[in-house]
Design a protein around this motif. Structure first.
Motif, PDB file in Angstrom:
ATOM      1  N   VAL A   1       0.821  -1.202   0.000  1.00 37.26           N
ATOM      2  CA  VAL A   1       0.000   0.000   0.000  1.00 37.26           C
ATOM      3  C   VAL A   1       0.861   1.262   0.000  1.00 37.26           C
ATOM      4  O   VAL A   1       0.801   2.072  -0.923  1.00 37.26           O
ATOM      5  CB  VAL A   1      -0.976   0.019   1.203  1.00 37.26           C
ATOM      6  N   VAL A   2       1.684   1.407   1.009  1.00 37.12           N
ATOM      7  CA  VAL A   2       2.340   2.704   1.201  1.00 37.12           C
ATOM      8  C   VAL A   2       3.305   3.021   0.058  1.00 37.12           C
ATOM      9  O   VAL A   2       3.224   4.093  -0.550  1.00 37.12           O
ATOM     10  CB  VAL A   2       3.065   2.743   2.562  1.00 37.12           C
ATOM     11  N   ILE A   3       4.192   2.093  -0.259  1.00 39.33           N
ATOM     12  CA  ILE A   3       5.189   2.409  -1.288  1.00 39.33           C
ATOM     13  C   ILE A   3       4.544   2.604  -2.661  1.00 39.33           C
ATOM     14  O   ILE A   3       4.777   3.628  -3.309  1.00 39.33           O
ATOM     15  CB  ILE A   3       6.297   1.328  -1.321  1.00 39.33           C
ATOM     16  N   PRO A   4       3.702   1.667  -3.125  1.00 39.90           N
ATOM     17  CA  PRO A   4       3.096   1.910  -4.439  1.00 39.90           C
ATOM     18  C   PRO A   4       2.257   3.183  -4.468  1.00 39.90           C
ATOM     19  O   PRO A   4       2.297   3.937  -5.443  1.00 39.90           O
ATOM     20  CB  PRO A   4       2.200   0.683  -4.650  1.00 39.90           C
ATOM     21  N   ALA A   5       1.520   3.446  -3.376  1.00 39.09           N
ATOM     22  CA  ALA A   5       0.664   4.630  -3.368  1.00 39.09           C
ATOM     23  C   ALA A   5       1.503   5.894  -3.351  1.00 39.09           C
ATOM     24  O   ALA A   5       1.149   6.889  -3.983  1.00 39.09           O
ATOM     25  CB  ALA A   5      -0.269   4.595  -2.158  1.00 39.09           C
ATOM     26  N   ALA A   6       2.629   5.858  -2.639  1.00 42.25           N
ATOM     27  CA  ALA A   6       3.465   7.061  -2.599  1.00 42.25           C
ATOM     28  C   ALA A   6       4.023   7.353  -3.984  1.00 42.25           C
ATOM     29  O   ALA A   6       4.054   8.508  -4.432  1.00 42.25           O
ATOM     30  CB  ALA A   6       4.592   6.877  -1.594  1.00 42.25           C
TER      31      ALA A   6
ATOM     32  N   SER B   1       2.992  10.553  -6.200  1.00 42.38           N
ATOM     33  CA  SER B   1       3.945  11.532  -6.719  1.00 42.38           C
ATOM     34  C   SER B   1       3.668  11.807  -8.195  1.00 42.38           C
ATOM     35  O   SER B   1       3.727  12.953  -8.646  1.00 42.38           O
ATOM     36  CB  SER B   1       5.370  11.013  -6.595  1.00 42.38           C
ATOM     37  N   GLN B   2       3.381  10.734  -8.934  1.00 46.09           N
ATOM     38  CA  GLN B   2       3.100  10.925 -10.364  1.00 46.09           C
ATOM     39  C   GLN B   2       1.851  11.758 -10.559  1.00 46.09           C
ATOM     40  O   GLN B   2       1.833  12.702 -11.369  1.00 46.09           O
ATOM     41  CB  GLN B   2       2.942   9.554 -11.037  1.00 46.09           C
ATOM     42  N   LEU B   3       0.818  11.451  -9.793  1.00 41.60           N
ATOM     43  CA  LEU B   3      -0.412  12.243  -9.908  1.00 41.60           C
ATOM     44  C   LEU B   3      -0.153  13.686  -9.504  1.00 41.60           C
ATOM     45  O   LEU B   3      -0.658  14.624 -10.128  1.00 41.60           O
ATOM     46  CB  LEU B   3      -1.506  11.660  -9.019  1.00 41.60           C
ATOM     47  N   ALA B   4       0.629  13.880  -8.450  1.00 38.57           N
ATOM     48  CA  ALA B   4       0.877  15.236  -7.964  1.00 38.57           C
ATOM     49  C   ALA B   4       1.564  16.062  -9.040  1.00 38.57           C
ATOM     50  O   ALA B   4       1.189  17.217  -9.280  1.00 38.57           O
ATOM     51  CB  ALA B   4       1.722  15.190  -6.702  1.00 38.57           C
TER      52      ALA B   4
ATOM     53  N   GLY C   1      -3.800  16.676  -3.116  1.00 35.13           N
ATOM     54  CA  GLY C   1      -4.836  15.945  -3.837  1.00 35.13           C
ATOM     55  C   GLY C   1      -4.280  14.700  -4.498  1.00 35.13           C
ATOM     56  O   GLY C   1      -4.886  13.634  -4.447  1.00 35.13           O
ATOM     57  N   GLY C   2      -3.104  14.813  -5.097  1.00 33.36           N
ATOM     58  CA  GLY C   2      -2.482  13.662  -5.742  1.00 33.36           C
ATOM     59  C   GLY C   2      -2.293  12.515  -4.771  1.00 33.36           C
ATOM     60  O   GLY C   2      -2.622  11.365  -5.073  1.00 33.36           O
ATOM     61  N   PHE C   3      -1.791  12.847  -3.584  1.00 29.05           N
ATOM     62  CA  PHE C   3      -1.536  11.773  -2.615  1.00 29.05           C
ATOM     63  C   PHE C   3      -2.830  11.226  -2.036  1.00 29.05           C
ATOM     64  O   PHE C   3      -2.946  10.022  -1.811  1.00 29.05           O
ATOM     65  CB  PHE C   3      -0.590  12.265  -1.516  1.00 29.05           C
ATOM     66  N   ILE C   4      -3.807  12.117  -1.824  1.00 31.87           N
ATOM     67  CA  ILE C   4      -5.091  11.629  -1.285  1.00 31.87           C
ATOM     68  C   ILE C   4      -5.707  10.632  -2.264  1.00 31.87           C
ATOM     69  O   ILE C   4      -6.121   9.529  -1.895  1.00 31.87           O
ATOM     70  CB  ILE C   4      -6.049  12.805  -1.033  1.00 31.87           C
ATOM     71  N   ILE C   5      -5.736  11.022  -3.550  1.00 31.98           N
ATOM     72  CA  ILE C   5      -6.331  10.137  -4.550  1.00 31.98           C
ATOM     73  C   ILE C   5      -5.557   8.824  -4.623  1.00 31.98           C
ATOM     74  O   ILE C   5      -6.132   7.736  -4.625  1.00 31.98           O
ATOM     75  CB  ILE C   5      -6.328  10.821  -5.930  1.00 31.98           C
ATOM     76  N   ALA C   6      -4.225   8.930  -4.670  1.00 39.24           N
ATOM     77  CA  ALA C   6      -3.424   7.719  -4.850  1.00 39.24           C
ATOM     78  C   ALA C   6      -3.588   6.774  -3.664  1.00 39.24           C
ATOM     79  O   ALA C   6      -3.825   5.573  -3.850  1.00 39.24           O
ATOM     80  CB  ALA C   6      -1.958   8.095  -5.023  1.00 39.24           C
ATOM     81  N   PHE C   7      -3.492   7.318  -2.452  1.00 37.66           N
ATOM     82  CA  PHE C   7      -3.605   6.431  -1.288  1.00 37.66           C
ATOM     83  C   PHE C   7      -4.987   5.807  -1.210  1.00 37.66           C
ATOM     84  O   PHE C   7      -5.130   4.635  -0.896  1.00 37.66           O
ATOM     85  CB  PHE C   7      -3.256   7.192  -0.002  1.00 37.66           C
TER      86      PHE C   7
ATOM     87  N   VAL D   1      -5.282   3.016  -3.940  1.00 33.00           N
ATOM     88  CA  VAL D   1      -4.571   1.780  -3.609  1.00 33.00           C
ATOM     89  C   VAL D   1      -5.221   1.097  -2.411  1.00 33.00           C
ATOM     90  O   VAL D   1      -5.440  -0.118  -2.409  1.00 33.00           O
ATOM     91  CB  VAL D   1      -3.082   2.070  -3.334  1.00 33.00           C
ATOM     92  N   ALA D   2      -5.581   1.879  -1.398  1.00 35.95           N
ATOM     93  CA  ALA D   2      -6.148   1.269  -0.192  1.00 35.95           C
ATOM     94  C   ALA D   2      -7.493   0.619  -0.492  1.00 35.95           C
ATOM     95  O   ALA D   2      -7.792  -0.451   0.038  1.00 35.95           O
ATOM     96  CB  ALA D   2      -6.315   2.325   0.895  1.00 35.95           C
ATOM     97  N   VAL D   3      -8.279   1.243  -1.327  1.00 37.35           N
ATOM     98  CA  VAL D   3      -9.618   0.712  -1.588  1.00 37.35           C
ATOM     99  C   VAL D   3      -9.559  -0.510  -2.503  1.00 37.35           C
ATOM    100  O   VAL D   3     -10.362  -1.427  -2.379  1.00 37.35           O
ATOM    101  CB  VAL D   3     -10.516   1.823  -2.192  1.00 37.35           C
ATOM    102  N   THR D   4      -8.583  -0.548  -3.395  1.00 33.29           N
ATOM    103  CA  THR D   4      -8.547  -1.694  -4.316  1.00 33.29           C
ATOM    104  C   THR D   4      -7.591  -2.783  -3.847  1.00 33.29           C
ATOM    105  O   THR D   4      -7.404  -3.764  -4.541  1.00 33.29           O
ATOM    106  CB  THR D   4      -8.108  -1.242  -5.729  1.00 33.29           C
ATOM    107  N   TYR D   5      -6.988  -2.621  -2.679  1.00 29.23           N
ATOM    108  CA  TYR D   5      -6.063  -3.651  -2.196  1.00 29.23           C
ATOM    109  C   TYR D   5      -6.831  -4.708  -1.411  1.00 29.23           C
ATOM    110  O   TYR D   5      -7.650  -4.383  -0.554  1.00 29.23           O
ATOM    111  CB  TYR D   5      -4.988  -3.019  -1.298  1.00 29.23           C
ATOM    112  N   PRO D   6      -6.570  -5.995  -1.670  1.00 24.41           N
ATOM    113  CA  PRO D   6      -7.218  -7.031  -0.872  1.00 24.41           C
ATOM    114  C   PRO D   6      -6.552  -7.137   0.503  1.00 24.41           C
ATOM    115  O   PRO D   6      -5.381  -7.496   0.605  1.00 24.41           O
ATOM    116  CB  PRO D   6      -6.986  -8.317  -1.679  1.00 24.41           C
TER     117      PRO D   6
END
Lengths: 446, 335, 276
Positions: free
Chosen positions: B14-19, B23-26, B270-276, B279-284
């Motif tokens: 979660v944390v590393i991929p989302a970060a 960053s890319q979204l930001a 916003g980029g980090f909020i969306i990304a986290f 990832v958090a919502v679609t992670y099993p």
């Protein structure tokens, strides 16, 4: 402001001239066989039919944009949603599917909807500081119940004859009935989006529709129980006869023999002509309704709101409500086109709903045709669709000429290979040129 | 309860991929927000600018690789990046010169620029397809991992592995550096302040002797640089596919709006909020739940939404923010 | 309201997710300046002569002439719609003139765009939207000094001395200040370029009488330092009291031109324009 629009009033001959150009283009496509034209009436009519469907999409966009001034960036979603209707209404029921989990799915969807309604009520009633968390809690609980009902039902439905069906199945009703249903489906979705995105101090409709468009397409791709998702739904009934039926029909055979035509070609043309007739009737009916609406007190009010919202609001008009109305109506027309398109193709292929093709190309059609002018939108749609299809052929033809002096090699084959993509550049240029030199479109608003 | 393994799994999945994704979204959202603040329209061509720029970077990377140039463990694309930015910026400046400038001159409504950006989007999209095609391309080279799963397991003795890819590290570093540079530029330098001034009040900027055309050119260049960086990092991290860059437009716009359109701080947040959330919502979460509550055996994967619906997450966050805080989290102010 | 119908009428202007009308300009910033011509030798410091023009097809200015000498305070008064603000904008190059010329310090600057008129030594404080709201007071002043390459700290100190109230708020966003303080920041911003001519469009609009008196005192102070002042005022009586020269503009032409005191003494002017 309205003064300058009046002063640049449209030349009344523009629409007929554009129509004449289109007729010539289609005659060329049907009769001339060379590098540019196929010389096949089947192909010409194929383009025409899809062009007419594009015209309906353009009319839908033109209603929201031309009358309401609203930017709908999710055309593809409403189109896809409309395409669901023929599958749900007119395909044959799937034995066992409904028993496997139909009731439970419906129940789950009802729970989901009730959750949203409840969350809205809670958010309105609870004090400011708590309203977000209260609504959040309601949605959280609702989501768990929804998933509890939904997941097993979906697994059961999709396990039912997965090779051939796996979906909930249709009602087996006439396909023409599904067209208005497609409009209704899209309208319902539009109402939901519009309620949120139009109710704020300023609109956020463009981004909201962009989002809902992607989501609807994603839902149709992934919810196999609904319409088999990416496995596609084929064999959707037709409102017109099948080619093979015609070819087997002695009366048709005799008639074709009388015309001296090839039976296969003639049956194809006959089917396409039947569709074209059906579509033209609907396009004309929509234009008539739209023009009537525009001339009614309702239409005058819409124009007043569009041209001067502040004044309209001061006169006690509920601007948001009117905008929602016009947005829903526009989406319904797009949904109708979606249902018609799936019927024409005989196939629902959710992977094919590309926003560039079905959202932004439709926008090109409206802007090129003329914002706010129904005839402009229709003629622009047919013209742009024609160019879009032919550019895929003209691009490589042109590239062949350009690269003729080049030696055969990797670069040449790469250029030749990617030449069909030139139609994207061509469409962009058409839009930019029209925006710059004829910003009101080819057939401007009166 | 096995907290160590749970934490490592959260970090790894979660944390590393989302970060990295954040960053890319930001970076993308920063570009959108700058153009919105200064040129006053939402640039629909932004996704395709990213794609075109990345395509340029890929072509240059191939050229460098053919010449035998390499940065060792670091992807060669990083070396090609500045040149890719320069080429893309040149193209974008040409579109400004030939398309957008006219509408500034006649003081057209911003909506006309939006429509023009749709036209530019088609052209850019076609150019990208023309130069590099529509296939999926991987162009990361150099060392794949800074920490690999095996290394981590051997080092920590935990059952759960942790991997930290070179591309993820580079994404984080490049994004952090460029954000820092951008904020410093906007808040400390004369040109940066001129951009903010222009965004605040165009006429008054003119009356202060600020050349609007210079501000506009700088904006395009900065936004393009951010877009090409975002695109290249995204491509290195995942892969390059032209269509994905069109689709990423939605989370980028959502990030910019969630943060408050026109606010750079907001764009990053916003980029980090969306990304986290994505990832958090679609992670099993089943595995992590297994570590934390070994006795609980849930039936499902504990995945709130399937990965295909990740766009729904940006949309839902967008709607929620608009409903509860219509101006965005950071009040869209000026650039 | 600007005439901005470029094909779409009023469509799409509402959608905040795609368009951002906030802070949008009204002046074409892409226009390049023409050459500066030598002016006629004997003209006053600022001489805007026989101005004709307006925003659309209809002219607002019908040949009005405004001149200001070095260190003078010139005041334009007149009824609503007389073209006072339009005349100011015309002098600053913010609208296209059909006829007329603007001379500054012996040079004909009619072909310059507004940016270059700032460089030529003119400063303008618009009536509304005259600060950068999201920037701090200090940044506002820095932006005023944008064209200066030299060290402008001394000028900034002078501005802070002139307006001590805003000096205390130098780290605050200008948009958060009171109306009077915002007006002071606006004047301060214009002074940062060290203009030779300062143009003020209704500087006292919407401020309390005390603040108004204070502002007029500061304006006199600025004029004493050798800067020419050209000012449009609604509070005509007070403004004419401090004016060296006054213009009464009616329907885009000069109706009366005289010293401030003479205009105040003129019974006709008093009855028609100063309310008795």
């Amino acid at each position: 402001m309205s003064g300058s629009r009046q002063s640049a009033a449209a030349n009344p001959w523009r629409a007929p001239a554009l129509l004449a150009v289109l007729v010539v283009l289609f005659v060329l496509e049907g009769s001339l066989s060379n590098a540019l034209f196929s010389g096949s009436w089947n192909s010409a009519l194929g383009i025409l039919n899809m062009g007419l469907l594009s015209a309906i999409m353009a009319l839908g966009v033109n209603i929201t944009w031309g009358y309401g001034g609203l930017f709908n960036a999710g055309v593809v979603g409403f189109l896809a949603l409309g395409g669901l209707a023929p599958v749900l209404i007119s395909t044959a029921p799937v034995p066992g599917a409904w028993d496997a989990g139909g009731v439970r799915v419906v129940l789950a969807l009802v729970v989901g909807l009730l959750t949203l309604v409840l969350a809205t009520i809670v958010a309105r009633r609870v004090p400011r500081a708590w309203k977000f968390w209260a609504a959040f809690a309601v949605v959280g609980v609702g989501f768990v119940i929804y998933r509890f009902l939904f997941d097993p039902a979906v697994i059961a439905i999709e396990a039912n004859n997965p090779a051939k069906a796996g979906n909930i199945g249709g009602l087996g009703w006439p396909v023409l009935l599904s067209w208005p249903v497609g409009g209704l489906l899209a309208a319902a979705a539009a109402w939901g989006v519009g309620k949120v995105a139009l109710g704020l101090r300023s609109d956020y409709l463009a981004i909201a529709t962009l989002g809902i468009g992607e989501i609807i397409v994603a839902v149709m791709r992934n919810e196999g129980w609904l319409a088999r998702g990416v496995l596609n739904m084929s064999g959707i009934p037709r409102p017109v006869p099948y080619e093979l039926e015609l070819q087997a029909d002695p009366a048709f055979q005799a008639r074709v023999a009388g015309w001296g035509m090839d039976l296969a070609t003639a049956s194809g043309i006959w089917v396409k002509l039947s569709y074209a007739a059906l579509f033209i009737v609907i396009v004309l009916a929509l234009i008539a309704l739209s023009e009537l609406a525009q001339r009614s007190p309702w239409g005058r009010m819409m124009r007043a709101i569009r041209d001067n919202e502040v004044a309209a609001e001061a006169m006690g008009k509920n601007v948001t409500r009117r905008h929602l109305q016009v947005f829903v109506i526009g989406a319904a027309v797009i949904g109708l086109a979606g249902a018609m398109m799936v019927t024409l193709d005989g196939l629902l292929n959710p992977a094919g709903y590309n926003p560039l093709r079905y959202t932004f190309l439709v926008w090109v059609m409206v802007i090129v045709g003329g914002s706010g002018n129904n005839w402009g939108a229709v003629l622009g749609a047919v013209l742009i669709w024609y160019l879009w299809i032919k550019a895929e052929i003209w691009g490589p033809a042109m590239m062949a000429v350009i690269t003729a002096p080049m030696e055969a090699g990797a670069l040449k084959s790469h250029l030749m290979g990617s030449a069909p993509h030139m139609r994207f550049i061509a469409m962009g240029l058409v839009l930019l040129l029209v925006l710059r030199f004829a910003p009101r479109g080819l057939v401007p608003e009166k | 309860m096995d907290i160590a393994n749970a934490l490592v799994a959260i970090l790894n999945f979660v944390v590393i991929p989302a970060a990295a994704y954040g960053s890319q979204l930001a970076l993308g959202a920063l570009g959108v927000t700058l153009i919105y603040g200064i040129l006053r329209f939402s640039n629909f061509a932004h996704g395709d600018t990213m794609a075109f720029g990345t395509a340029m970077v890929i072509l240059l990377t191939w050229a460098l690789q053919a010449m035998g140039v390499s940065l060792g463990p670091i992807p060669t694309a990083l070396l090609a990046l500045p040149f890719g930015i320069a080429l893309t910026a040149a193209l974008v400046l040409m579109t400004d010169r030939w398309v957008y400038r006219h509408y500034r001159r006649v003081r057209a409504d911003p909506i006309v620029l939006v429509m023009a950006s749709v036209g530019v989007m088609f052209v850019m999209n076609g150019l990208t397809r023309l130069v590099i095609g529509v296939e999926e391309i991987r162009f990361d080279d150099g060392a794949r991992f800074i920490i690999s799963v095996q290394q981590f397991k051997a080092w920590s003795g935990l059952a759960e592995g942790l991997s930290f890819r070179t591309t993820q590290a580079i994404t984080l570093i490049v994004a952090a550096l460029s954000c820092w540079a951008l904020f410093r530029f906007l808040n400390r330098t004369r040109s940066g302040k001129a951009m903010r001034a222009y965004s605040d009040n165009e006429d008054l900027a003119l009356l202060s002797g600020i050349d609007p055309e210079r501000v506009v050119r700088m904006t395009w260049i900065i936004a393009t640089a951010l877009a090409v960086m975002a695109g290249t990092l995204y491509g290195l991290d995942k892969s390059f596919k032209a269509f994905n860059y069109f689709q990423i437009l939605l989370p980028i716009f959502a990030a910019a709006i969630v943060g408050g359109l026109g606010s750079p701080t907001g764009a990053v947040a916003g980029g980090f909020i969306i990304a986290f959330s994505e990832v958090a919502v679609t992670y099993p979460w089943k595995k992590i739940a297994g570590y934390l509550f070994p006795t609980w055996q849930p039936d499902g994967l504990l995945q709130l939404l399937s990965t295909e619906y990740k766009f729904a997450v940006s949309f839902v966050i967008l709607i929620v923010v608009l409903l509860f805080r219509p101006t965005g989290l950071f009040r869209g102010k000026s650039v | 309201m600007s005439d901005t119908d470029h094909g779409f009428g009023n469509r799409g202007n509402r959608d905040a997710s795609v368009v951002n009308p906030k802070g949008r300009g009204t002046v074409d910033g892409t226009r390049r300046s023409g050459a500066v011509q030598p002016g006629s030798g004997a003209a006053p410091f600022l001489a805007a002569t026989a101005l004709r023009g307006g925003y659309g097809k209809a002219d607002i200015l019908h040949g009005c002439t405004i001149t200001v000498d070095r260190g003078q305070i010139a005041v334009i008064v007149g009824p609503n719609g007389a073209g006072k603000s339009t005349a100011m904008k015309a002098i600053f190059g913010m609208l296209d003139l059909r006829e007329g010329a603007v001379q500054l310090d012996g040079n004909d600057i009619s072909a310059l765009n507004p940016q270059d008129r700032v460089r030529a030594g003119m400063g303008f404080v618009p009536q509304v939207a005259n600060v950068f709201p999201s920037m701090t007071v200090e940044e506002n002043l820095q932006m005023g000094a944008y064209i200066r390459e030299d060290d402008f700290r001394q000028t900034m100190d002078q501005v802070y001395t002139l307006f001590p109230a805003v000096a205390q708020k130098r780290k605050q966003a200008a948009g958060e200040l009171s109306g009077g303080q915002r007006q002071q920041v606006a004047v301060g911003r214009a002074l940062m370029t060290q203009p030779k001519l300062l143009m003020l469009d209704e500087p006292t609009a919407g401020v309390s009488p005390i603040v108004m008196d204070e502002l007029f005192d500061r304006i006199i102070e600025i004029a004493r330092s050798g800067i020419s002042i050209l000012m449009v005022e609604q509070n005509a009586r007070q403004a004419l009291e401090i004016a060296d020269i006054g213009y009464v503009l009616v329907q885009g032409t000069n109706r009366y031109t005289d010293t401030g005191a003479a205009l105040l003494a003129n019974p006709e002017v008093r009855r028609t324009f100063l309310g008795g």
